[in-house]
Design a protein around this motif. Sequence first.
Motif, PDB file in Angstrom:
ATOM      1  N   LEU A  51       0.775  -1.149   0.114  1.00 56.89           N
ATOM      2  CA  LEU A  51      -0.311  -0.013  -0.011  1.00 56.89           C
ATOM      3  C   LEU A  51       1.093   1.314   0.209  1.00 56.89           C
ATOM      4  O   LEU A  51       0.586   2.080  -0.908  1.00 56.89           O
ATOM      5  N   MET A  52       1.876   1.301   0.901  1.00 58.00           N
ATOM      6  CA  MET A  52       2.781   2.353   0.986  1.00 58.00           C
ATOM      7  C   MET A  52       3.470   2.790  -0.407  1.00 58.00           C
ATOM      8  O   MET A  52       3.660   3.729  -0.704  1.00 58.00           O
ATOM      9  N   ALA A  53       4.063   1.593  -1.040  1.00 56.64           N
ATOM     10  CA  ALA A  53       4.774   1.905  -2.194  1.00 56.64           C
ATOM     11  C   ALA A  53       3.677   2.396  -3.358  1.00 56.64           C
ATOM     12  O   ALA A  53       4.229   2.952  -4.186  1.00 56.64           O
ATOM     13  N   THR A 176      -9.010  10.635   2.616  1.00 59.63           N
ATOM     14  CA  THR A 176      -8.906  10.080   4.042  1.00 59.63           C
ATOM     15  C   THR A 176      -9.061   8.635   4.369  1.00 59.63           C
ATOM     16  O   THR A 176      -8.670   8.171   5.114  1.00 59.63           O
ATOM     17  N   VAL A 177      -9.877   7.859   3.396  1.00 66.68           N
ATOM     18  CA  VAL A 177      -9.754   6.339   3.382  1.00 66.68           C
ATOM     19  C   VAL A 177      -8.502   5.975   3.186  1.00 66.68           C
ATOM     20  O   VAL A 177      -7.965   4.921   4.421  1.00 66.68           O
ATOM     21  N   VAL A 178      -7.404   6.378   2.727  1.00 66.18           N
ATOM     22  CA  VAL A 178      -6.217   5.683   2.171  1.00 66.18           C
ATOM     23  C   VAL A 178      -5.295   6.212   3.564  1.00 66.18           C
ATOM     24  O   VAL A 178      -4.544   5.325   3.949  1.00 66.18           O
ATOM     25  N   TRP A 179      -5.437   7.316   4.071  1.00 68.02           N
ATOM     26  CA  TRP A 179      -4.735   7.835   5.251  1.00 68.02           C
ATOM     27  C   TRP A 179      -5.171   6.937   6.446  1.00 68.02           C
ATOM     28  O   TRP A 179      -4.108   6.473   7.118  1.00 68.02           O
ATOM     29  N   ALA A 184      -3.710   3.111  10.192  1.00 67.81           N
ATOM     30  CA  ALA A 184      -3.791   1.656  10.997  1.00 67.81           C
ATOM     31  C   ALA A 184      -2.983   0.676  10.719  1.00 67.81           C
ATOM     32  O   ALA A 184      -2.401  -0.087  11.485  1.00 67.81           O
ATOM     33  N   GLY A 185      -2.376   0.432   9.227  1.00 72.22           N
ATOM     34  CA  GLY A 185      -1.376  -0.401   9.020  1.00 72.22           C
ATOM     35  C   GLY A 185      -0.216  -0.254   9.518  1.00 72.22           C
ATOM     36  O   GLY A 185       0.578  -0.995  10.002  1.00 72.22           O
ATOM     37  N   SER A 186       0.147   0.997   9.738  1.00 70.36           N
ATOM     38  CA  SER A 186       1.677   1.278  10.471  1.00 70.36           C
ATOM     39  C   SER A 186       1.289   0.837  12.019  1.00 70.36           C
ATOM     40  O   SER A 186       2.188   0.384  12.439  1.00 70.36           O
ATOM     41  N   ILE A 215       9.197   2.998   8.754  1.00 65.24           N
ATOM     42  CA  ILE A 215       7.524   3.364   8.534  1.00 65.24           C
ATOM     43  C   ILE A 215       7.273   4.743   8.649  1.00 65.24           C
ATOM     44  O   ILE A 215       6.483   5.151   7.884  1.00 65.24           O
ATOM     45  N   THR A 216       7.880   5.190   9.659  1.00 64.53           N
ATOM     46  CA  THR A 216       7.753   6.685   9.712  1.00 64.53           C
ATOM     47  C   THR A 216       8.262   7.516   8.693  1.00 64.53           C
ATOM     48  O   THR A 216       7.781   8.530   8.234  1.00 64.53           O
ATOM     49  N   LEU A 217       9.382   7.103   8.185  1.00 63.48           N
ATOM     50  CA  LEU A 217      10.100   7.912   7.106  1.00 63.48           C
ATOM     51  C   LEU A 217       9.251   7.895   5.929  1.00 63.48           C
ATOM     52  O   LEU A 217       8.983   8.887   5.173  1.00 63.48           O
ATOM     53  N   LEU A 218       8.604   6.664   5.649  1.00 68.26           N
ATOM     54  CA  LEU A 218       7.781   6.557   4.442  1.00 68.26           C
ATOM     55  C   LEU A 218       6.530   7.447   4.789  1.00 68.26           C
ATOM     56  O   LEU A 218       5.887   8.102   3.684  1.00 68.26           O
ATOM     57  N   MET A 219       5.982   7.416   5.827  1.00 64.41           N
ATOM     58  CA  MET A 219       4.746   8.079   6.096  1.00 64.41           C
ATOM     59  C   MET A 219       4.784   9.655   5.969  1.00 64.41           C
ATOM     60  O   MET A 219       4.398  10.354   5.367  1.00 64.41           O
TER      61      MET A 219
END
Length: 248
Positions: A51-53, A176-179, A184-186, A215-219
Amino acid sequence: MLGFLWVAGASAVAAVLAYAVRRFGADEGRDANNDTVGNVFTLVGGLHAVLMAFVLIALFDAAGTASDDAYREANSLVAVTWAGESLPEPTRSEIMRLTQDYATTVIEREWPRMREGEEVDGTGWAQLDQLRLAIEGAQPADDWQQERRLEAAGRLWEVYQARQDRLNAGGDGVSTVVWFALVAGSFLAIALPFLFGGTRLVSYVIVVATLTATITLLMFAIYQMQNPFSGGSSIEPAAFESALQRLG
């Protein structure tokens, strides 16, 4: 600097929590649960990584498209002026004035608002409408001028299209849904390692802190890239500044 603070703060908090859980928490049953927790972590972590990618790639593509749209709009505006130079007065001067005014409006009024994620006012659209009326009202003296008038009208339509694409790009962002899915995934991906057992304390803290930092860096990257006109993308109005120089 802000990204470094985000990463450092999140990883420090995760490291402290990991130390507290392993140092003071109950170890009963943790080793026996490693296989089950590992399978769940692989599934959750894998889906979250995908998802993040996907989001990051989409935002990178959107930034590149927004930059291309800005140059397409600016170049079409210059083409309108070049076609209008062959038209009779007073149309020629009116086209020159309106194209310069439009480029100035984009640079000085619209770009700062897009950078802040705000909607632009209708000044630019009104100037394009005036430009359209000026081209339609031209009185060609021969077939050559008629061809140039049609060329100017066609290029103006390209400005309309590119402008709409540019304005749409400034309001896309991340829904908002993706955020919610990202956050939640993080949380799940970081929380699951707290259920593992058997790892040495130092190694355990390092693993949790590293995972949290990644994860924080990618977010943070996603947050910075969601508006192509600010943050990590920060597309500048160089296309219109160049066009304004050519129009002058």
